[in-house]
Design a protein around this motif. Structure first.
Motif, PDB file in Angstrom:
ATOM      1  N   GLY A 168      -4.278 -18.224  74.038  1.00  0.00           N
ATOM      2  CA  GLY A 168      -5.431 -17.328  74.111  1.00  0.00           C
ATOM      3  C   GLY A 168      -6.112 -17.157  72.765  1.00  0.00           C
ATOM      4  N   THR A 169      -5.338 -17.125  71.694  1.00  0.00           N
ATOM      5  CA  THR A 169      -5.920 -17.005  70.358  1.00  0.00           C
ATOM      6  C   THR A 169      -6.702 -18.254  69.986  1.00  0.00           C
ATOM      7  OG1 THR A 169      -4.024 -15.631  69.727  1.00  0.00           O
ATOM      8  CG2 THR A 169      -5.420 -16.452  67.950  1.00  0.00           C
ATOM      9  N   ILE A 170      -6.184 -19.427  70.350  1.00  0.00           N
ATOM     10  CA  ILE A 170      -6.911 -20.680  70.102  1.00  0.00           C
ATOM     11  C   ILE A 170      -8.249 -20.662  70.830  1.00  0.00           C
ATOM     12  CG2 ILE A 170      -6.906 -23.178  70.533  1.00  0.00           C
ATOM     13  CD1 ILE A 170      -3.853 -23.093  70.118  1.00  0.00           C
ATOM     14  N   ILE A 171      -8.232 -20.252  72.108  1.00  0.00           N
ATOM     15  CA  ILE A 171      -9.476 -20.162  72.865  1.00  0.00           C
ATOM     16  C   ILE A 171     -10.445 -19.199  72.183  1.00  0.00           C
ATOM     17  CG2 ILE A 171     -10.509 -19.377  75.040  1.00  0.00           C
ATOM     18  CD1 ILE A 171      -7.995 -20.386  76.466  1.00  0.00           C
ATOM     19  N   GLY A 172      -9.929 -18.052  71.749  1.00  0.00           N
ATOM     20  CA  GLY A 172     -10.779 -17.049  71.121  1.00  0.00           C
ATOM     21  C   GLY A 172     -11.441 -17.555  69.848  1.00  0.00           C
TER      22      GLY A 172
ATOM     23  N   ALA B 262      -6.121 -20.131  64.259  1.00  0.00           N
ATOM     24  CA  ALA B 262      -5.620 -19.373  65.409  1.00  0.00           C
ATOM     25  C   ALA B 262      -4.132 -19.092  65.284  1.00  0.00           C
ATOM     26  CB  ALA B 262      -5.913 -20.137  66.704  1.00  0.00           C
ATOM     27  N   VAL B 263      -3.372 -20.069  64.805  1.00  0.00           N
ATOM     28  CA  VAL B 263      -1.931 -19.880  64.629  1.00  0.00           C
ATOM     29  C   VAL B 263      -1.660 -18.797  63.588  1.00  0.00           C
ATOM     30  CG1 VAL B 263       0.188 -20.986  63.798  1.00  0.00           C
ATOM     31  CG2 VAL B 263      -1.296 -22.196  65.398  1.00  0.00           C
TER      32      VAL B 263
ATOM     33  N   ARG C  34     -16.214 -19.617  66.922  1.00  0.00           N
ATOM     34  CA  ARG C  34     -16.791 -20.578  65.980  1.00  0.00           C
ATOM     35  C   ARG C  34     -17.917 -21.412  66.593  1.00  0.00           C
ATOM     36  NH1 ARG C  34     -12.556 -21.304  62.167  1.00  0.00           N
ATOM     37  NH2 ARG C  34     -11.847 -19.166  61.749  1.00  0.00           N
ATOM     38  N   THR C  35     -17.888 -21.615  67.889  1.00  0.00           N
ATOM     39  CA  THR C  35     -18.909 -22.452  68.535  1.00  0.00           C
ATOM     40  C   THR C  35     -20.111 -21.647  69.023  1.00  0.00           C
ATOM     41  OG1 THR C  35     -17.801 -22.269  70.685  1.00  0.00           O
ATOM     42  CG2 THR C  35     -17.202 -24.148  69.302  1.00  0.00           C
ATOM     43  N   GLY C  36     -20.061 -20.334  68.867  1.00  0.00           N
ATOM     44  CA  GLY C  36     -21.154 -19.500  69.342  1.00  0.00           C
ATOM     45  C   GLY C  36     -21.059 -19.154  70.813  1.00  0.00           C
ATOM     46  N   ALA C  37     -19.997 -19.617  71.488  1.00  0.00           N
ATOM     47  CA  ALA C  37     -19.870 -19.363  72.924  1.00  0.00           C
ATOM     48  C   ALA C  37     -19.681 -17.880  73.221  1.00  0.00           C
ATOM     49  CB  ALA C  37     -18.696 -20.167  73.487  1.00  0.00           C
ATOM     50  N   ALA C  38     -18.966 -17.169  72.340  1.00  0.00           N
ATOM     51  CA  ALA C  38     -18.744 -15.741  72.569  1.00  0.00           C
ATOM     52  C   ALA C  38     -20.059 -14.973  72.570  1.00  0.00           C
ATOM     53  CB  ALA C  38     -17.805 -15.177  71.503  1.00  0.00           C
TER      54      ALA C  38
END
Length: 453
Positions: free
Chosen positions: A68-72, A306-307, A77-81
């Motif tokens: 979940g952290t990787i997805i977040g 993320a890690v 970073r990609t602007g998707a959020a």
């Protein structure tokens, strides 16, 4: 003696983390060991229980937190959020962002465990808070309480199903779902109203510093989101929607086949609905958002970041699970049961019993299962042996299992660490919210009891 010992240990834990600034990981491990000794567990066995509790908690939620952290990070970073936040604001307006977060949590946690739901939705919550210009604390509490409401009342979440089965109303699960949705709506509304108190709070005073900066001692310049070439709305939502849909379908398939041997198709759906598998698929969708040159290098750097973000969350969540596991090994549950079951207070008995178990050992699911098992033989004496009486008994147990979420609850640490809330802030904003949710839900259940029982 054991109950007094627990109160002292929890008070010392809060003092150590808030005033002495002891890291929650170390404070929780020490609290777990001291509580084991107070509970009569031998030192060598106490270490084993702590290890098992730590590993058991991370075995359930650890990989989910990491994925979940990787997805977040990728969504950020990609602007998707930002794309997702803008889409939700267009659909629901930006007048009530906290209510939006509560509604999202209320819906998502019906099929998805609240801790998994919080991990999945964290990046969206952050983007909504930033876009709407409201406090991160307010949005975090709104989302967490929305998730927590349906988690305790509405099947197919395992806790309410187990409680219904133990009490003997599993054949009328539809009634449990119907009343659960109503009671959970009240609890979610109370959580939203409490969260709204923090809408314009100063996050600089309420949140911990960035964990990477705190660990390295250096200011970390985070890459700006790529807004020049933003993803489509559907592509932006897929890393979140895909896991939620898969977990939901898996929960439905599991519920539909729990009394029969699932066929190959149902077994496949159940497998894909496992949170780890669903989140892994979400990572694949997130990877598709990484555009431009050197995709491999950029994805690697996002994973590294993320890690680093997930590491302290994993340690603290695991330590919280160890503390809760120690409490489950002590006889505190039996002592609380003996104190409460002879009071003859009708629907208040299952509520108080579940609340005592929840507050003592941390897990809402354990409180639901244990309290429902203990109260089932008492239903005739309590006047709750009718179908509606049993349904409302399940609701009362669910309300008690909300009251309260604090340091021995792994979800408390998922919420605080992903939101970067100070422990003192979390007790005021989140723990108090769960107390208000449980009490208000119980008031509604008591009133329903006057009508239907």
């Amino acid at each position: 003696m054991l109950i007094i010992g627990l109160i002292i240990v929890v008070a010392a834990l809060v003092f150590a983390t808030v005033k002495l600034r002891v890291h929650p990981f170390l404070a929780l491990l020490l609290a777990a060991f001291v509580m084991a000794l107070i509970g009569g567990i031998a030192p060598k066995e106490a270490i084993s229980v702590i290890n098992d509790g730590f590993g058991g908690t991370l075995g359930y939620i650890g990989i989910v937190i990491a994925l979940g952290t990787i997805i977040g990070v990728i969504l950020d970073r990609t602007g998707a959020a930002i794309v997702m936040a803008e889409a939700i604001i267009r659909a629901l307006s930006d007048r009530f962002p906290n209510l939006t977060a509560t509604i999202i949590g209320y819906i998502v946690s019906i099929p998805v465990f609240c801790d998994s739901g919080y991990v999945i939705l964290n990046s969206l919550k952050n983007a909504l808070a930033k876009k709407a210009g409201v406090s991160m604390v307010a949005m975090s509490v709104a989302l967490a309480t929305g998730l927590f409401a349906t988690h305790n009342f509405v099947p197919p979440t395992p806790g309410p199903i187990a409680a219904a089965s133990n009490i003997g109303i599993a054949d009328a699960l539809g009634l449990v779902i119907l009343f659960g949705l109503v009671v959970a709506a009240v609890a979610a509304a109370v959580g939203w109203l409490w969260a709204s108190r923090y809408t314009h709070a100063n996050d600089d005073e309420l949140l911990e510093p960035d964990p990477i900066e705190e660990a390295t001692g250096q200011e970390v310049k985070k890459p700006e989101p790529d807004l020049a070439n933003p993803p489509t709305t559907l592509a932006a939502f897929m890393p979140i929607l895909a896991p939620i849909i898969l977990i939901s379908i898996g929960s439905i398939a599991s519920l539909a086949t729990r009394d029969v041997d699932p066929g190959m198709f149902a077994a496949a759906l159940i497998f894909l609905g496992q949170p780890v598998v669903a989140l892994a698929i979400g990572v694949v969708f997130a990877l598709l958002l990484v555009k431009g040159g050197d995709k491999r290098g950029r994805f690697h750097q996002m994973t590294v970041d993320a890690v680093l973000l997930a590491a302290p969350i994993l340690l603290i969540t695991g330590a919280g699970g160890a503390f809760g596991s120690v409490l489950q090994e002590t006889p505190i549950g039996d002592q609380l049961g003996d104190m409460l079951t002879g009071l003859g207070l009708g629907l208040l008995v299952p509520f108080l019993l579940a609340a005592a178990l929840k507050s003592a050992q941390g897990s809402s699911t354990v409180a639901l299962v244990a309290a429902s098992s203990m109260v089932a033989p008492l239903l005739p004496a309590l006047g709750l042996d009718s179908d509606m009486g049993m349904v409302l008994a399940v609701m009362a147990v669910g309300a008690g299992a909300m009251t309260v979420s604090h340091a021995n609850d792994s979800f408390f640490w998922v919420v605080t660490q992903f939101s970067r809330m100070k422990v003192s802030t979390a007790y005021k904003a989140y723990t108090t919210a769960t107390l208000l949710q449980g009490v208000s839900a119980m008031i509604v259940i008591y009133l329903l009891g006057l009508v239907f029982v």
